[in-house]
Scaffold this motif. Structure first.
Motif, PDB file in Angstrom:
ATOM      1  N   ARG A 238     -18.936 -44.886 -60.558  1.00  0.00           N
ATOM      2  CA  ARG A 238     -18.610 -44.545 -59.160  1.00  0.00           C
ATOM      3  C   ARG A 238     -17.095 -44.558 -58.932  1.00  0.00           C
ATOM      4  O   ARG A 238     -16.602 -45.125 -57.963  1.00  0.00           O
ATOM      5  CB  ARG A 238     -19.317 -45.501 -58.194  1.00  0.00           C
ATOM      6  CG  ARG A 238     -19.107 -46.989 -58.473  1.00  0.00           C
ATOM      7  CD  ARG A 238     -19.818 -47.836 -57.421  1.00  0.00           C
ATOM      8  NE  ARG A 238     -19.754 -49.263 -57.690  1.00  0.00           N
ATOM      9  CZ  ARG A 238     -18.771 -50.063 -57.286  1.00  0.00           C
ATOM     10  NH1 ARG A 238     -17.756 -49.563 -56.609  1.00  0.00           N
ATOM     11  NH2 ARG A 238     -18.802 -51.351 -57.568  1.00  0.00           N
TER      12      ARG A 238
ATOM     13  N   VAL B  62     -23.897 -42.911 -48.563  1.00  0.00           N
ATOM     14  CA  VAL B  62     -23.262 -42.293 -49.734  1.00  0.00           C
ATOM     15  C   VAL B  62     -23.292 -40.790 -49.460  1.00  0.00           C
ATOM     16  O   VAL B  62     -24.350 -40.168 -49.519  1.00  0.00           O
ATOM     17  CB  VAL B  62     -24.003 -42.632 -51.037  1.00  0.00           C
ATOM     18  CG1 VAL B  62     -23.334 -41.940 -52.220  1.00  0.00           C
ATOM     19  CG2 VAL B  62     -24.053 -44.133 -51.258  1.00  0.00           C
TER      20      VAL B  62
ATOM     21  N   THR C 215     -14.784 -38.798 -52.280  1.00  0.00           N
ATOM     22  CA  THR C 215     -14.351 -40.136 -52.723  1.00  0.00           C
ATOM     23  C   THR C 215     -15.273 -40.706 -53.798  1.00  0.00           C
ATOM     24  O   THR C 215     -15.125 -41.871 -54.170  1.00  0.00           O
ATOM     25  CB  THR C 215     -14.290 -41.100 -51.531  1.00  0.00           C
ATOM     26  OG1 THR C 215     -15.616 -41.343 -51.034  1.00  0.00           O
ATOM     27  CG2 THR C 215     -13.419 -40.546 -50.419  1.00  0.00           C
ATOM     28  N   TRP C 216     -16.204 -39.883 -54.293  1.00  0.00           N
ATOM     29  CA  TRP C 216     -17.154 -40.282 -55.342  1.00  0.00           C
ATOM     30  C   TRP C 216     -17.148 -39.235 -56.451  1.00  0.00           C
ATOM     31  O   TRP C 216     -16.723 -38.106 -56.236  1.00  0.00           O
ATOM     32  CB  TRP C 216     -18.573 -40.356 -54.781  1.00  0.00           C
ATOM     33  CG  TRP C 216     -18.806 -41.320 -53.675  1.00  0.00           C
ATOM     34  CD1 TRP C 216     -18.554 -41.136 -52.338  1.00  0.00           C
ATOM     35  CD2 TRP C 216     -19.366 -42.618 -53.792  1.00  0.00           C
ATOM     36  NE1 TRP C 216     -18.932 -42.247 -51.628  1.00  0.00           N
ATOM     37  CE2 TRP C 216     -19.425 -43.168 -52.485  1.00  0.00           C
ATOM     38  CE3 TRP C 216     -19.822 -43.390 -54.866  1.00  0.00           C
ATOM     39  CZ2 TRP C 216     -19.928 -44.442 -52.231  1.00  0.00           C
ATOM     40  CZ3 TRP C 216     -20.336 -44.657 -54.620  1.00  0.00           C
ATOM     41  CH2 TRP C 216     -20.382 -45.176 -53.312  1.00  0.00           C
TER      42      TRP C 216
ATOM     43  N   HIS D 270     -13.390 -49.239 -53.354  1.00  0.00           N
ATOM     44  CA  HIS D 270     -14.026 -49.385 -54.672  1.00  0.00           C
ATOM     45  C   HIS D 270     -14.329 -50.869 -54.950  1.00  0.00           C
ATOM     46  O   HIS D 270     -13.788 -51.481 -55.880  1.00  0.00           O
ATOM     47  CB  HIS D 270     -13.119 -48.798 -55.767  1.00  0.00           C
ATOM     48  CG  HIS D 270     -13.773 -48.690 -57.122  1.00  0.00           C
ATOM     49  ND1 HIS D 270     -14.625 -47.673 -57.454  1.00  0.00           N
ATOM     50  CD2 HIS D 270     -13.685 -49.489 -58.224  1.00  0.00           C
ATOM     51  CE1 HIS D 270     -15.022 -47.833 -58.709  1.00  0.00           C
ATOM     52  NE2 HIS D 270     -14.481 -48.937 -59.198  1.00  0.00           N
TER      53      HIS D 270
ATOM     54  N   VAL E  14     -26.183 -43.560 -57.179  1.00  0.00           N
ATOM     55  CA  VAL E  14     -25.577 -44.802 -56.698  1.00  0.00           C
ATOM     56  C   VAL E  14     -26.362 -45.357 -55.517  1.00  0.00           C
ATOM     57  O   VAL E  14     -26.823 -44.600 -54.654  1.00  0.00           O
ATOM     58  CB  VAL E  14     -24.103 -44.578 -56.301  1.00  0.00           C
ATOM     59  CG1 VAL E  14     -23.539 -45.803 -55.589  1.00  0.00           C
ATOM     60  CG2 VAL E  14     -23.274 -44.262 -57.537  1.00  0.00           C
TER      61      VAL E  14
ATOM     62  N   ASN F 118     -14.957 -44.653 -52.737  1.00  0.00           N
ATOM     63  CA  ASN F 118     -16.366 -44.938 -52.433  1.00  0.00           C
ATOM     64  C   ASN F 118     -16.665 -45.126 -50.953  1.00  0.00           C
ATOM     65  O   ASN F 118     -17.234 -46.132 -50.532  1.00  0.00           O
ATOM     66  CB  ASN F 118     -16.869 -46.153 -53.209  1.00  0.00           C
ATOM     67  CG  ASN F 118     -16.769 -46.046 -54.715  1.00  0.00           C
ATOM     68  OD1 ASN F 118     -16.739 -47.048 -55.417  1.00  0.00           O
ATOM     69  ND2 ASN F 118     -16.703 -44.835 -55.233  1.00  0.00           N
TER      70      ASN F 118
ATOM     71  N   ALA G 122     -22.685 -38.714 -57.732  1.00  0.00           N
ATOM     72  CA  ALA G 122     -22.912 -40.119 -57.403  1.00  0.00           C
ATOM     73  C   ALA G 122     -24.028 -40.288 -56.375  1.00  0.00           C
ATOM     74  O   ALA G 122     -24.814 -41.247 -56.443  1.00  0.00           O
ATOM     75  CB  ALA G 122     -21.621 -40.751 -56.889  1.00  0.00           C
ATOM     76  N   TYR G 123     -24.124 -39.369 -55.420  1.00  0.00           N
ATOM     77  CA  TYR G 123     -25.142 -39.503 -54.364  1.00  0.00           C
ATOM     78  C   TYR G 123     -26.565 -39.466 -54.921  1.00  0.00           C
ATOM     79  O   TYR G 123     -27.503 -39.900 -54.258  1.00  0.00           O
ATOM     80  CB  TYR G 123     -24.946 -38.409 -53.310  1.00  0.00           C
ATOM     81  CG  TYR G 123     -25.367 -37.022 -53.757  1.00  0.00           C
ATOM     82  CD1 TYR G 123     -26.606 -36.491 -53.402  1.00  0.00           C
ATOM     83  CD2 TYR G 123     -24.514 -36.238 -54.533  1.00  0.00           C
ATOM     84  CE1 TYR G 123     -26.983 -35.225 -53.812  1.00  0.00           C
ATOM     85  CE2 TYR G 123     -24.878 -34.976 -54.940  1.00  0.00           C
ATOM     86  CZ  TYR G 123     -26.114 -34.471 -54.577  1.00  0.00           C
ATOM     87  OH  TYR G 123     -26.489 -33.205 -54.985  1.00  0.00           O
TER      88      TYR G 123
ATOM     89  N   TYR H 254     -17.543 -37.210 -49.299  1.00  0.00           N
ATOM     90  CA  TYR H 254     -18.150 -36.841 -50.585  1.00  0.00           C
ATOM     91  C   TYR H 254     -17.114 -36.826 -51.701  1.00  0.00           C
ATOM     92  O   TYR H 254     -17.397 -37.192 -52.853  1.00  0.00           O
ATOM     93  CB  TYR H 254     -18.815 -35.468 -50.456  1.00  0.00           C
ATOM     94  CG  TYR H 254     -19.303 -34.891 -51.758  1.00  0.00           C
ATOM     95  CD1 TYR H 254     -20.449 -35.391 -52.383  1.00  0.00           C
ATOM     96  CD2 TYR H 254     -18.629 -33.833 -52.380  1.00  0.00           C
ATOM     97  CE1 TYR H 254     -20.902 -34.851 -53.586  1.00  0.00           C
ATOM     98  CE2 TYR H 254     -19.068 -33.290 -53.574  1.00  0.00           C
ATOM     99  CZ  TYR H 254     -20.209 -33.811 -54.173  1.00  0.00           C
ATOM    100  OH  TYR H 254     -20.656 -33.286 -55.363  1.00  0.00           O
TER     101      TYR H 254
ATOM    102  N   PRO I 272     -21.079 -50.708 -52.724  1.00  0.00           N
ATOM    103  CA  PRO I 272     -21.942 -49.879 -53.568  1.00  0.00           C
ATOM    104  C   PRO I 272     -22.497 -50.717 -54.720  1.00  0.00           C
ATOM    105  O   PRO I 272     -21.888 -51.703 -55.139  1.00  0.00           O
ATOM    106  CB  PRO I 272     -20.999 -48.789 -54.090  1.00  0.00           C
ATOM    107  CG  PRO I 272     -19.754 -48.897 -53.258  1.00  0.00           C
ATOM    108  CD  PRO I 272     -19.676 -50.324 -52.814  1.00  0.00           C
TER     109      PRO I 272
END
Length: 635
Positions: free
Chosen positions: A281, A228, A238-239, A310, A247, A285, A243-244, A236, A272
């Motif tokens: 999220r 992630v 794509t979230w 996703h 998630v 992802n 989120a990091y 990065y 995820p």
């Protein structure tokens, strides 16, 4: 089976390639020295002592009866694929013990209990071997520890990590907090590194499954790849921005492959968390559900391809990518072949990640859940065709009795179902293939002499039943009670969970809801993208209709293929180990095992003789299970 015109130039090119591969494998006593045979994860053996002409003479050679569970314990289900080097077999048990065994006789040489008498609760698929001169080591995992043993004695190597152990919790996002992590498939070696994936729970609040490399001598952490991405790292965007921090998932639990010459490691990543609801999220992802190629020395990204954007269906990439060299249009191409739960096979150029067959982004159904934003398209390979069923109608529902059939029809009509990638819905969703459908962790077997790729498949639909509330926000709790408590603390009233995941859909009497075959073995020519045969694998004699073909059975273990022309496979609930002709799928030999063999076999040479061995699960009489070997009788 289809007829093909004989192409002499193709035959010559493939034969030369196969000869070169065999010459490279100079030590026939080390042909199965890595999980799934070799660093290619090919489940292939160059041994040819056992052939289609003599395999019927296979007979029991030896059995090692394991004894690491107490009397009366629940029988274990072993998934270990043993490795063999210079006449010694190294294997792990379902109780996470490590064993060294004389590969000719089955005599136990040593065993190691990593849990100090406690009972293991985690799956373990095998061990990793590393050597440098006289320094020979077995690297294994148990719960959250990576452990180094002296391969000669089975004793921990005190200079590795903390008195022989490295805690896999260290270096993850929430280090120092109470969470659960383990490793179900063995790590893979690149020079003096062992590269590790991990398993994390499929729950809210789980850890992200970073890929990490450790020094095989000291246990020192050398590099980490954030699955992630963190701020400033590719993917990065794509979230959501934070989120990091929250998630989890996106982990490699199925194993990896190595191209030592190019210095590249290849792996497939899972979905995820949470698996079936992604309000927190939004985005595609990365690197969830990606085939990823990394620089094996540094962990830096070389290329990736996302097989599901996703993910809302737990379509983890379930097996290591297989490294293959195929003759495509007269050109030899080093490639990567990845099987999926959906029943797709993706084939990529090993260096660039470019697909060898066309892939189309197709529009898929939208989500009706509050706050959910399903990705509008998904990648569909136009070749090869799916090896598992991806569509069903009422005509595909079973009819074991009028009442059971009527119940299935009523349930089918009540659910949302618009084919593959129908999003989870509050009215219930039918998922085909389900979370345990299509390809599984046994992976495929690849024959370099013929470009043939052999895939075990399950036709197994699931129902997605969403519930809300903190106590229900766990789909598949891990065995440790503390993890259930952790999940409950993380779940909230605005979150959804699937209460019927990982269970194949059945009628009220317990019969499969979908008509057979329920499991197949498929032979795919990777050069052309065409299948040459498909057969049902396994049989439910009680549910087989009069005069109908065998039913096929679900199974997670994979096939192996040999230069002798034989495929070996077990893993079905009928407890049979089978030998098949690789050219036709014809059954050549079979034996019924004492327990359920939920493991991929191996084949090896010891003292000049070829053996086939398999890990067998426990029985009420011996809950620990067995390792069994077979060899040819005298003619």
């Amino acid at each position: 089976m289809k007829n093909y015109l004989f192409n002499y130039s193709l035959f010559f090119a493939v034969s030369i390639s196969a000869l070169g591969a065999c010459k490279a494998q100079t030590n026939l006593d080390r042909t199965w020295s890595v999980y799934k045979a070799d660093e290619n994860s090919a489940n292939y053996s160059p041994l040819n002592q056992i052939t289609t002409a003599n395999v019927e003479r296979l007979q029991h050679a030896w059995t090692l009866t394991l004894d690491d569970k107490p009397e009366g314990a629940k029988p274990s289900s072993s998934q270990c694929n043993p490795i063999i080097l210079d006449g010694i077999m190294y294997a792990s048990s379902a109780n996470q013990w490590a064993y060294a065994v004389d590969a000719s006789t089955g005599k136990q040489l040593w065993s190691f209990d990593p849990l100090d008498g406690k009972q293991g609760v985690e799956v373990n698929r095998g061990l990793t071997y590393w050597e440098n001169g006289n320094d020979k080591r077995i690297l294994m995992t148990a719960n959250n520890f990576l452990i180094a043993l002296d391969a000669n004695t089975g004793k921990p190597i005190s200079s590795f990590g903390n008195n022989g152990r490295v805690d896999l919790k260290i270096g993850l996002r929430d280090e120092g907090k109470d969470f659960w992590v383990s490793s179900t498939s063995p790590g893979i070696i690149y020079k003096n590194l062992i590269i590790m994936g991990c398993r994390v729970p499929d729950i809210y609040g789980a850890q992200p499954g970073y890929i990490r490399a450790y020094d095989t001598r000291s246990g020192e952490l050398v590099w980490t790849f954030h699955t992630v991405p963190q701020p400033g790292e590719p993917g990065y965007e794509t979230w959501p921005p934070d989120a990091y921090k929250v998630v989890g998932g996106v982990n490699n639990w199925a194993g990896m492959s190595i191209d030592s010459k190019r210095g590249m490691v290849f792996l497939g990543l899972g979905s995820p968390s949470y698996d079936f609801y992604g309000k927190d999220r939004k985005g595609s992802n990365l690197y969830g559900n990606c085939v990823v190629a990394l620089n094996a020395a540094t962990g830096s990204l070389v290329w990736h391809f996302q097989t599901v954007h996703h993910d809302l269906w737990d379509y983890d990439l379930p097996a290591p990518p297989t490294l293959v060299t195929i003759n495509k249009d007269g050109k030899m191409i080093d490639a990567v072949a990845q099987t999926t739960k959906q029943g797709f096979v993706f084939v990529f150029n090993r260096e660039t990640g470019e697909s060898l067959f066309p892939i189309e982004e197709r529009k898929v159904p939208a989500s009706h859940l509050p706050g959910e934003e399903a990705w509008p398209t998904q990648p569909i390979p136009l070749k090869p065709k799916p090896f598992a069923r991806q569509w069903m109608t009422e005509d595909d529902l079973t009819n074991f009795s009028p009442a059971d059939h009527d119940a299935l029809v009523k349930q089918f009509r009540s659910m949302r179902y618009e084919g593959l990638y129908t999003p989870p819905d509050l009215k219930g969703t039918l998922q085909l293939p389900g979370t345990r459908g299509g390809g599984e962790w046994g992976g495929a077997a690849y024959d370099p002499a013929t470009n043939m790729f052999y895939i075990k498949s399950n036709d197994a639909p699931d129902l997605i039943t969403l519930v809300t509330g903190s106590k229900e926000a766990v789909n598949r709790p891990v065995d440790a009670a503390s993890q259930l408590e952790t999940a409950e603390r993380h779940a909230g009233p605005d979150q959804f969970a699937n209460s019927t995941g990982y269970i194949t859909w059945t009628d009220p009497s317990g019969n499969p809801a979908i008509t057979p075959p329920w499991g197949t073995l498929n032979a795919l020519n990777l050069a052309t993208g065409e299948y040459t045969w498909q057969i049902p694998l396994g049989n439910d004699s009680l549910r087989q209709q009069d005069g109908a073909p065998e039913t096929g059975l679900e199974g997670r273990a994979g096939p192996i293929v040999t230069a002798g022309g034989v495929i070996f496979i077990s893993g079905t609930e009928d407890r049979i180990l089978r030998a098949l002709d690789k050219t036709s799928g014809k059954l050549l030999w079979q034996t019924t095992l004492p327990g359920f063999a939920n493991a991929t076999p191996c084949t090896y040479q010891a003292n000049g003789k070829q053996y086939v061995a398999i890990s067998v699960g426990g029985t009420p009489e011996n809950p620990s299970g067995f390792i069994m070997a077979f060899a040819l009788s005298q003619p």
